[in-house]
Motif scaffolding. Structure first.
Motif, short mmCIF file in Angstrom:
data_model
loop_
_atom_site.label_atom_id
_atom_site.label_comp_id
_atom_site.label_asym_id
_atom_site.label_seq_id
_atom_site.Cartn_x
_atom_site.Cartn_y
_atom_site.Cartn_z
N ARG A 149 0.83 -1.21 0.00
CA ARG A 149 0.00 0.00 0.00
C ARG A 149 0.86 1.26 0.00
NH1 ARG A 149 -5.33 -1.30 1.21
NH2 ARG A 149 -5.61 -3.44 1.98
N ARG A 150 1.93 1.24 0.78
CA ARG A 150 2.81 2.41 0.83
C ARG A 150 3.57 2.59 -0.49
NH1 ARG A 150 6.80 2.59 5.24
NH2 ARG A 150 6.81 0.32 5.31
N MET A 151 3.92 1.49 -1.12
CA MET A 151 4.64 1.58 -2.39
C MET A 151 3.78 2.18 -3.49
SD MET A 151 6.79 -2.05 -2.46
CE MET A 151 7.53 -1.75 -4.08
N THR A 152 2.54 1.71 -3.62
CA THR A 152 1.69 2.26 -4.68
C THR A 152 1.33 3.72 -4.40
OG1 THR A 152 -0.42 1.52 -3.71
CG2 THR A 152 0.75 -0.03 -5.16
N ALA A 153 1.14 4.05 -3.14
CA ALA A 153 0.84 5.45 -2.80
C ALA A 153 2.04 6.35 -3.13
CB ALA A 153 0.47 5.57 -1.33
N ALA A 154 3.25 5.83 -2.90
CA ALA A 154 4.46 6.62 -3.14
C ALA A 154 4.64 6.96 -4.61
CB ALA A 154 5.68 5.87 -2.62
N VAL A 155 4.11 6.12 -5.51
CA VAL A 155 4.23 6.41 -6.95
C VAL A 155 2.96 7.04 -7.51
CG1 VAL A 155 5.94 4.59 -7.28
CG2 VAL A 155 3.52 4.07 -7.65
N GLY A 156 2.04 7.44 -6.61
CA GLY A 156 0.87 8.21 -7.03
C GLY A 156 -0.38 7.44 -7.33
#
Length: 212
Positions: A149-156
């Protein structure tokens, strides 16, 4: 030989057999005890309350360690529904590693995924008519807290739905939500001490007869 249980964990089920929140006076949440009645088995690794998919359970400590240990880097594959149409640039970022508050993630395997045929989630994923959604497949070898979840949020691209499809060689294939299947697993034998190659000893040169 060890027994392994493959369980398709539904949405909003705790990855444990009891809910400690009850002792604090809060409403009891669904736990593994509502779905699995096999005694003396424990999760090998975790899966968030609001995530779905493959959870492995066993009573064998060695197998549990082999699956859950971060040092062994067992790959885990997720199907992720995100808000927005995922871009090639975002896929590349996920593949090479994303900067999070607790450091860069390891390189991952990421690719866009055609909408998979899945069971309906209860409750359903929130949808906005003006914002499309898309799916990606992400394979990681780490186990940080809410990492995907944090990875996908970090790339927008915020995660809307998260399903773990694979752990190592085991997948969800053929498992409906809330169902489980038992397997017997052959554990690798303990590693034997490395044997150093034997070196040939130099041939003894016969001593010359001493002159009298």
């Amino acid at each position: 030989m060890a027994e392994l249980i493959l369980f398709n964990k539904p949405f909003q089920v705790l990855c444990q057999f009891t809910d400690e929140a009850v002792s604090a006076g809060r409403k009891r949440r669904s736990t593994l005890a509502d779905w699995i009645s096999i005694p003396e088995v424990y999760p090998a690794g975790r899966l968030d309350y609001d995530s779905e998919g493959l959870l492995l359970l066993t009573s064998d400590g060695a197998l549990q360690h082999r699956i859950a240990s971060p040092a062994l880097k067992m790959p885990k594959t997720y199907w992720v529904q995100v808000e927005g149409e995922i871009t090639p640039g975002a896929i590349k970022e996920l593949s090479t590693g994303v900067k999070l508050k607790d450091g860069h993630t390891r390189p991952a395997q990421a690719r866009k995924l055609e909408d998979p045929e899945l069971w309906p989630r209860v409750p359903p994923v929130r949808r906005r008519e003006t914002v499309p959604t898309s799916w990606l497949e992400l394979t990681i070898t780490e186990g940080r807290n809410r990492q995907v979840r944090r990875m996908t949020a970090a790339v927008g691209f915020p995660t809307l739905r998260l399903i773990r499809y694979r752990i190592g060689d085991w997948t969800l294939h053929g498992l409906k939500p809330g169902k489980h299947r038992k397997l017997t697993v052959n554990l690798p034998t303990a590693a034997q001490p490395e044997k150093r190659p034997m070196r040939a000893r130099p041939a003894k040169v016969p001593q010359r007869a001493r002159r009298s």
